[in-house]
Scaffold this active site. Structure first.
Site, PDB file in Angstrom:
ATOM      1  N   CYS A   1       0.860  -1.187   0.000  1.00  0.00           N
ATOM      2  CA  CYS A   1       0.000   0.000   0.000  1.00  0.00           C
ATOM      3  C   CYS A   1       0.895   1.235   0.000  1.00  0.00           C
ATOM      4  CB  CYS A   1      -0.894  -0.014   1.234  1.00  0.00           C
ATOM      5  SG  CYS A   1      -1.897   1.471   1.433  1.00  0.00           S
TER       6      CYS A   1
ATOM      7  N   CYS B   1       0.316   3.070   3.729  1.00  0.00           N
ATOM      8  CA  CYS B   1       0.806   2.518   5.000  1.00  0.00           C
ATOM      9  C   CYS B   1       1.886   1.457   4.831  1.00  0.00           C
ATOM     10  CB  CYS B   1      -0.355   1.946   5.796  1.00  0.00           C
ATOM     11  SG  CYS B   1      -1.088   0.453   5.063  1.00  0.00           S
TER      12      CYS B   1
ATOM     13  N   CYS C   1      -7.226  -1.377   1.259  1.00  0.00           N
ATOM     14  CA  CYS C   1      -6.178  -1.922   2.111  1.00  0.00           C
ATOM     15  C   CYS C   1      -6.788  -2.261   3.469  1.00  0.00           C
ATOM     16  CB  CYS C   1      -5.054  -0.901   2.267  1.00  0.00           C
ATOM     17  SG  CYS C   1      -3.809  -1.339   3.493  1.00  0.00           S
TER      18      CYS C   1
ATOM     19  N   CYS D   1      -5.225   0.266   6.358  1.00  0.00           N
ATOM     20  CA  CYS D   1      -5.526   1.702   6.472  1.00  0.00           C
ATOM     21  C   CYS D   1      -6.823   2.115   5.775  1.00  0.00           C
ATOM     22  CB  CYS D   1      -4.368   2.533   5.923  1.00  0.00           C
ATOM     23  SG  CYS D   1      -4.165   2.448   4.125  1.00  0.00           S
TER      24      CYS D   1
ATOM     25  N   CYS E   1      -8.389  -5.020 -10.195  1.00  0.00           N
ATOM     26  CA  CYS E   1      -8.021  -3.885 -11.034  1.00  0.00           C
ATOM     27  C   CYS E   1      -7.608  -2.757 -10.084  1.00  0.00           C
ATOM     28  CB  CYS E   1      -9.227  -3.489 -11.884  1.00  0.00           C
ATOM     29  SG  CYS E   1      -8.898  -2.175 -13.057  1.00  0.00           S
TER      30      CYS E   1
END
Length: 202
Positions: free
Chosen positions: A110, A113, A158, A161, A183
């Site tokens: 991510c 984070c 995610c 976060c 995607c």
């Protein structure tokens, strides 16, 4: 549903017309009225918003381990990362640095984070204009049903976060173990060539 790269670019272009945003702070009212900004989830254009935005409200109501405020996110993300990860926008098709990135090893994390999301071996070429993965690292990605505008889609965020990644599409016939396509916006991702996540920025 699969779109040709040209159709994706045309739809994205039309979906990103600007409008004046109602100011959040009274003392900035005169500036906000003069400055056009991109639509957040393109809700003013129902058909195009359904294709490229996300109006899933369940992700914003959930609690995630990383509980930074918008101001804290703005301090660590650039404007485009904030727009996509926190405001659920979408990057133009074919524009992302990870669209045609196919390493043999490594982990996509991510961009907010640095939590590990996808292994390099889970990535495949879908031709959609965004990075595509057939699966995620177990527990790394949370799914939310998005039924906006008469379409049913699955938004992915995610799990650490709540940052917006993109959407999952099923049953498209790709020769992958899951017949799913995650995607994902390249802007939502970072890459570590090692099989472990980078140290967190927080």
């Amino acid at each position: 549903m699969r779109f040709s790269p040209l159709l994706s670019k045309v739809l994205f272009t039309f979906s990103n017309f600007t409008r004046l945003r109602t100011p959040h702070l009274v003392h900035q009212a005169h500036l906000a009225r003069l400055r056009p900004v991109p639509l957040r989830s393109m809700s003013g254009i129902p058909f195009l918003g359904a294709l490229f935005g996300s109006s899933s409200s369940s992700s914003s109501k959930m609690s995630y381990p990383d509980q930074r405020s918008d101001d804290e996110w703005r301090a660590v993300l650039n404007k485009e990362q904030f727009r996509i990860l926190r405001e659920k926008a979408t990057e133009p098709p074919g524009s992302g640095k990870f669209d045609k990135h196919y390493p043999e090893e490594g982990v996509y994390t991510c961009a907010g984070c640095q939590a590990p999301l996808y292994k390099a071996k889970q990535k495949f070429s879908s031709g959609c204009g965004w990075p595509a993965y057939f699966d995620s690292i177990p527990g790394a990605v949370t799914r939310h049903e998005d039924k906006a505008f008469g379409m049913t889609r699955t938004e992915i965020v995610c799990s650490n976060c709540g940052g917006h990644l993109g959407h999952v599409f099923k049953g498209e016939g790709f020769p992958t173990p899951t017949d799913e396509r995650h995607c994902v916006n390249s802007v939502s991702l970072s890459f570590s060539p090692d099989d472990k996540a980078k140290e967190s920025k927080a």
